[in-house]
Scaffold this motif. Structure first.
Motif, PDB file in Angstrom:
ATOM      1  N   THR A 641     -44.312   2.017 -88.731  1.00 30.90           N
ATOM      2  CA  THR A 641     -43.594   3.294 -88.559  1.00 30.90           C
ATOM      3  C   THR A 641     -44.377   4.235 -87.648  1.00 30.90           C
ATOM      4  N   LEU A 642     -45.685   4.267 -87.799  1.00 31.82           N
ATOM      5  CA  LEU A 642     -46.523   5.124 -86.950  1.00 31.82           C
ATOM      6  C   LEU A 642     -46.472   4.666 -85.500  1.00 31.82           C
ATOM      7  N   GLU A 643     -46.440   3.311 -85.276  1.00 31.05           N
ATOM      8  CA  GLU A 643     -46.337   2.795 -83.906  1.00 31.05           C
ATOM      9  C   GLU A 643     -45.014   3.211 -83.270  1.00 31.05           C
ATOM     10  N   ARG A 644     -43.929   3.140 -84.041  1.00 32.40           N
ATOM     11  CA  ARG A 644     -42.613   3.581 -83.537  1.00 32.40           C
ATOM     12  C   ARG A 644     -42.649   5.067 -83.166  1.00 32.40           C
ATOM     13  N   VAL A 645     -43.312   5.844 -84.021  1.00 31.58           N
ATOM     14  CA  VAL A 645     -43.419   7.288 -83.739  1.00 31.58           C
ATOM     15  C   VAL A 645     -44.151   7.509 -82.427  1.00 31.58           C
ATOM     16  N   HIS A 646     -45.249   6.792 -82.192  1.00 32.02           N
ATOM     17  CA  HIS A 646     -46.024   6.959 -80.953  1.00 32.02           C
ATOM     18  C   HIS A 646     -45.183   6.581 -79.735  1.00 32.02           C
ATOM     19  N   GLN A 647     -44.446   5.490 -79.822  1.00 33.79           N
ATOM     20  CA  GLN A 647     -43.621   5.051 -78.685  1.00 33.79           C
ATOM     21  C   GLN A 647     -42.537   6.083 -78.375  1.00 33.79           C
ATOM     22  N   LEU A 648     -41.833   6.502 -79.431  1.00 39.28           N
ATOM     23  CA  LEU A 648     -40.765   7.487 -79.232  1.00 39.28           C
ATOM     24  C   LEU A 648     -41.341   8.815 -78.751  1.00 39.28           C
ATOM     25  N   HIS A 649     -42.504   9.176 -79.270  1.00 36.88           N
ATOM     26  CA  HIS A 649     -43.178  10.428 -78.879  1.00 36.88           C
ATOM     27  C   HIS A 649     -43.409  10.454 -77.374  1.00 36.88           C
ATOM     28  N   ASP A 650     -43.977   9.376 -76.820  1.00 36.76           N
ATOM     29  CA  ASP A 650     -44.265   9.338 -75.385  1.00 36.76           C
ATOM     30  C   ASP A 650     -42.983   9.378 -74.558  1.00 36.76           C
ATOM     31  N   THR A 651     -41.959   8.641 -75.028  1.00 35.47           N
ATOM     32  CA  THR A 651     -40.687   8.598 -74.292  1.00 35.47           C
ATOM     33  C   THR A 651     -40.021   9.974 -74.242  1.00 35.47           C
ATOM     34  N   VAL A 652     -39.912  10.619 -75.413  1.00 38.01           N
ATOM     35  CA  VAL A 652     -39.241  11.926 -75.473  1.00 38.01           C
ATOM     36  C   VAL A 652     -40.038  12.974 -74.693  1.00 38.01           C
ATOM     37  N   TYR A 653     -41.349  12.890 -74.730  1.00 39.96           N
ATOM     38  CA  TYR A 653     -42.168  13.854 -73.984  1.00 39.96           C
ATOM     39  C   TYR A 653     -41.877  13.764 -72.485  1.00 39.96           C
ATOM     40  N   GLU A 654     -41.827  12.532 -71.959  1.00 41.36           N
ATOM     41  CA  GLU A 654     -41.562  12.360 -70.531  1.00 41.36           C
ATOM     42  C   GLU A 654     -40.180  12.862 -70.162  1.00 41.36           C
ATOM     43  N   VAL A 655     -39.183  12.556 -70.990  1.00 41.85           N
ATOM     44  CA  VAL A 655     -37.806  13.016 -70.709  1.00 41.85           C
ATOM     45  C   VAL A 655     -37.748  14.546 -70.749  1.00 41.85           C
ATOM     46  N   GLY A 656     -38.407  15.121 -71.754  1.00 47.00           N
ATOM     47  CA  GLY A 656     -38.398  16.578 -71.871  1.00 47.00           C
ATOM     48  C   GLY A 656     -39.102  17.247 -70.708  1.00 47.00           C
ATOM     49  N   ALA A 657     -40.245  16.702 -70.260  1.00 52.06           N
ATOM     50  CA  ALA A 657     -40.975  17.268 -69.126  1.00 52.06           C
ATOM     51  C   ALA A 657     -40.138  17.186 -67.860  1.00 52.06           C
ATOM     52  N   THR A 658     -39.430  16.054 -67.680  1.00 52.40           N
ATOM     53  CA  THR A 658     -38.574  15.903 -66.497  1.00 52.40           C
ATOM     54  C   THR A 658     -37.441  16.916 -66.518  1.00 52.40           C
ATOM     55  N   TRP A 659     -36.820  17.066 -67.688  1.00 51.77           N
ATOM     56  CA  TRP A 659     -35.724  18.045 -67.795  1.00 51.77           C
ATOM     57  C   TRP A 659     -36.217  19.452 -67.446  1.00 51.77           C
ATOM     58  N   PHE A 660     -37.396  19.824 -67.935  1.00 49.57           N
ATOM     59  CA  PHE A 660     -37.924  21.157 -67.666  1.00 49.57           C
ATOM     60  C   PHE A 660     -38.244  21.336 -66.183  1.00 49.57           C
ATOM     61  N   CYS A 661     -38.799  20.318 -65.546  1.00 48.28           N
ATOM     62  CA  CYS A 661     -39.149  20.421 -64.128  1.00 48.28           C
ATOM     63  C   CYS A 661     -37.919  20.573 -63.246  1.00 48.28           C
ATOM     64  N   ASN A 662     -36.771  20.061 -63.698  1.00 50.22           N
ATOM     65  CA  ASN A 662     -35.546  20.138 -62.908  1.00 50.22           C
ATOM     66  C   ASN A 662     -34.804  21.460 -63.072  1.00 50.22           C
ATOM     67  N   LEU A 663     -35.292  22.345 -63.932  1.00 55.93           N
ATOM     68  CA  LEU A 663     -34.639  23.655 -64.102  1.00 55.93           C
ATOM     69  C   LEU A 663     -34.825  24.505 -62.860  1.00 55.93           C
ATOM     70  N   LEU A 664     -33.960  25.497 -62.686  1.00 57.58           N
ATOM     71  CA  LEU A 664     -34.119  26.437 -61.583  1.00 57.58           C
ATOM     72  C   LEU A 664     -35.431  27.206 -61.746  1.00 57.58           C
ATOM     73  N   ILE A 665     -36.054  27.508 -60.613  1.00 53.33           N
ATOM     74  CA  ILE A 665     -37.377  28.151 -60.652  1.00 53.33           C
ATOM     75  C   ILE A 665     -37.364  29.485 -61.405  1.00 53.33           C
ATOM     76  N   PRO A 666     -36.390  30.399 -61.177  1.00 48.24           N
ATOM     77  CA  PRO A 666     -36.401  31.663 -61.930  1.00 48.24           C
ATOM     78  C   PRO A 666     -36.339  31.441 -63.444  1.00 48.24           C
ATOM     79  N   LEU A 667     -35.544  30.444 -63.869  1.00 45.67           N
ATOM     80  CA  LEU A 667     -35.437  30.166 -65.300  1.00 45.67           C
ATOM     81  C   LEU A 667     -36.757  29.618 -65.846  1.00 45.67           C
ATOM     82  N   LYS A 668     -37.400  28.754 -65.084  1.00 44.25           N
ATOM     83  CA  LYS A 668     -38.692  28.200 -65.502  1.00 44.25           C
ATOM     84  C   LYS A 668     -39.738  29.312 -65.629  1.00 44.25           C
TER      85      LYS A 668
END
Length: 735
Positions: A641-668
């Motif tokens: 279960t901990l290994e699954r958490v680590h895998q999902l953690h890394d995946t969601v972090y990358e997706v979230g960082a990408t989503w944030f980087c694609n926001l408009l600059i004033p909003l960021k």
């Protein structure tokens, strides 16, 4: 003229050695010149070389045309020098024998007391000067916005003192009548009032001082000196007494003694401008006292280098303290004696060895005396540096008795700061005079607890007053506007009122204190996570652990809640979102980091998210919501279960960082200004009981409904929380 301009520029740049050298060269090459002598004297005084400065001014006086006000260039540096070497001793000496019922300025009993926001009280007349009302003379706190016209007499203290100190207050009223007569120059009537006041209160140094002024105005100089001298003995730590004494000595043409009196006055308070002006008059008289022809009558080509020192010339002429002693030594000796007097007083109080602090002060002064002597020895002849009539081998102070005699009388060193035995007033309030009713808050009808006094002169418990001001910025009694008082959030209690309660109503005070602590304890137990006590609940927006949550507080009930959290020491409250039954069943504790109050009573509260909780039972207190809660944290996992958490953690972090980087600059930019940049990934995902910080940061900025945010907060499984975020990011990310 180029050399003169260079000397002026050197003085302006604080290069006093260069300025002195240039003026010396000019005087040697071209003869005496008033401007050059004054310039040299000013430069010497800036280096604390007062003996040489006096010599230069003496030559200038002999040229003619010098005015007393020109000597201010000597007096100002001299006063600054005194203030620097005597500050510690003066601070301790000024506090000598002052009880809580005395004004810190005049040292007399408080009359028509005004209480400043810092909690210290002074006589109204003593605060007439703006500088005194805007800087507390006791604690030096700055009050730049207040003025005497906006301050009213403290009603509780005024009425209480009339009851407790009847005779002394009657004497003060007589003195006040005398002051009014003096303003109208009705001196006989004023003399009658001051004498009547002294019959009631023989140790009243204020009436004695004012009577000395009246005697001087009526030309009864010896009587004035007698009263002024008695003031100095009654209150050796009050500068005005020495000023009165100096004025009387000037009238008697005892200028040496007058100089010493004015120096004592300025030692205790370097800011008294009238004393500085008086000392320039005295020094001018002393410098021009010798009956010699003006130097310009001897010829315009006389050279500075061929002149005798004023201390060597005119042997048959009268001598005075300025041309027979080392002025630097006179000043520093005066301060040394003051330091020794402070040490004696402290030793008497402790009945033990001398205070280390005070002994160090004496050593500091002696070191500075040594420095001054070294400078003097390097720049003057040996006979000019001798102390002469200031300090004899037996350690006695000598000063001239009159204007035309070289005889002197010896005074023991301690006489300069002496006081009469048993001169201290020991004010005692008769048993039974102080009643609980005299100190009841008009809002809670209980004994004052942390009494604070408003600018309109009314006193309340601090908590009661601010609770009233949550609803209106007017005084609860007179309805006077307290907007400025409210914005400054004056937390200091009124010192005299609090002292009266603790000294004379101790049992009642302890009962009142126990009640207040019991109320605060019920608020502060939430810090330890007690399930038995209610925590305050702010119903507003969804908060998240570790994420900043600034709040604008304007509702009276929440003003009260925030203040109670601060006063109780808990510095925490719960945040929930609205729901049909009042508020949500899950929330986050917010920790108060800073409260900034606005003039109209509103406040900006800087908070950050802490622990999460589930609501067990809702309640209400003082108009705001409360709840009994159970604190929650993530369930720890291991293995697969901990290994699954680590895998999902890394995946969601990358997706979230990408989503944030694609926001408009004033909003960021706005997001980063409010929440900060996206946190880094954490190595140990279960180190924090609430899970990784970036999860909460992303949950706070995602454009989702508060109910979804609540679901994320309520999850105790990091895996489930990551799965929810993954689904949300899939929906909000561009396809």
């Amino acid at each position: 003229m180029e050399m003169v301009d260079l000397a002026r520029e050197a003085f302006r740049c604080s290069n006093y050695d260069l300025a002195i050298g240039i003026y010396d060269k000019l005087l040697s090459q071209h003869g005496l010149n008033m401007e050059w002598l004054v310039g040299k004297a000013s430069s010497l005084a800036k280096q604390n070389r007062f003996n040489e400065a006096v010599n230069a001014m003496h030559y200038a006086c002999r040229l003619g045309g010098l005015q007393p006000c020109d000597l201010m260039i000597l007096v100002e540096p001299m006063v600054d020098y005194i203030a620097r070497i005597a500050s510690k001793a003066v601070y301790n000496f000024r506090k000598k024998d002052i009880d809580v019922y005395s004004c810190g300025i005049c040292l007399g009993i408080l009359f028509e007391p005004i209480t400043l926001p810092c909690g210290h009280s002074f006589c109204k007349d003593c605060l007439r000067e703006v500088k005194r009302i805007r800087t507390c003379q006791t604690c030096k706190a700055e009050h730049p916005l207040i003025s005497l016209s906006n301050m009213q007499v403290n009603v509780i203290l005024r009425d209480g003192f009339e009851k407790y100190f009847t005779t002394e207050m009657k004497a003060r009223r007589l003195k006040q009548d005398g002051n009014n007569f003096v303003k109208n120059k009705q001196y006989p009537e004023a003399l009658e009032r001051y004498t009547a006041a002294l019959q009631l209160d023989p140790l009243d140094h204020l009436s004695l001082s004012n009577r000395a002024h009246v005697y001087l105005s009526m030309n009864y100089v010896e009587s004035a000196l007698q009263d002024a001298d008695m003031v100095c003995r009654l209150r050796p730590n009050w500068p005005k007494g020495y000023y009165r004494k100096g004025a009387a000595l000037v009238k008697l043409s005892r200028f040496d003694s007058a100089l010493m009196a004015y120096l004592q006055c300025l030692t205790l308070d370097p800011t008294i401008m009238s004393a500085k002006e008086a000392i320039t008059e005295v020094m001018y008289t002393l410098l021009t006292q010798q009956q010699v022809d003006p130097i310009h009558h001897l010829g315009s080509d006389i050279m500075y280098s061929n002149l005798k020192s004023p201390r060597e010339a005119d042997i048959g002429s009268p001598l005075n303290i300025l041309n027979t002693c080392n002025l630097s030594e006179l000043i520093t000796t005066l301060v040394k004696l003051l330091v020794e007097r402070v040490e004696q007083d402290m030793q008497q109080k402790t009945d033990g060895p001398p205070s280390t602090t005070t002994t160090t002060q004496i050593q500091d002064v002696e070191m500075q005396v040594g420095d001054a002597d070294t400078v003097a020895m390097e720049n003057t002849d040996a006979d000019q540096c001798t102390v002469g009539k200031v300090v004899t081998a037996m350690g006695h102070i000598r000063m001239s008795d009159g204007p035309s005699t070289s005889s002197s009388k010896e005074l023991p060193p301690q006489s300069l700061w002496c006081s009469l035995p048993n001169n201290t007033k020991k004010r005692e309030i008769e048993s039974g005079l102080v009643k609980v009713e005299d100190f009841e808050c008009s809002l809670c009808y209980r004994l004052f607890y942390h009494p604070v006094t408003t600018p309109c002169g009314h006193t309340f418990c601090r908590g009661c007053l601010y609770r009233s001001l949550d609803y209106s910025n007017g005084c609860p009694l007179c309805k006077g506007c307290l907007a400025q008082f409210l914005s400054s959030r004056c937390e200091a209690e009124t010192e005299v009122t609090a002292s009266l309660i603790k000294n004379h109503l101790l049992d009642k005070f302890q009962q009142r204190q126990a009640q207040q602590h019991q109320e605060w304890d019920s608020l502060s137990r939430s810090v330890q996570g007690s399930l038995e006590e209610e925590i305050p609940i702010f119903v507003c927006i969804q908060a998240f652990p570790t994420i900043p949550c600034p709040l604008h507080i304007f509702e009276p009930r929440y003003r009260l809640m925030i203040r109670q959290c601060v006063e109780s020491g808990s510095m925490q409250f719960g945040m929930c979102i609205p729901a049909e039954n009042g508020f949500s069943e899950c929330g986050v504790m917010l920790e108060i980091r800073e409260v900034r109050h606005l003039e109209d009573g509103r406040s900006i509260v800087d908070t950050v998210g802490g622990r999460r909780f589930r609501v067990k039972e809702q309640g209400m207190r003082d108009g705001y919501n409360t709840a009994k809660v159970q604190f929650i944290q993530d369930i720890r996992v291991e293995g697969e279960t901990l290994e699954r958490v680590h895998q999902l953690h890394d995946t969601v972090y990358e997706v979230g960082a990408t989503w944030f980087c694609n926001l408009l600059i004033p909003l960021k930019v706005r997001i980063e200004q409010h929440f900060g940049p996206m946190p880094d990934k954490e190595i140990d995902l279960q180190e924090d009981p609430n899970g990784p910080r970036w999860v909460w940061w992303l949950s706070a900025i995602l454009p989702i409904d508060p109910t979804l945010q609540l679901q994320i907060v309520s999850k105790t499984s990091l895996l489930e929380r990551l799965q929810m975020l993954q689904n949300i990011l899939t929906r909000v990310s561009p396809r």
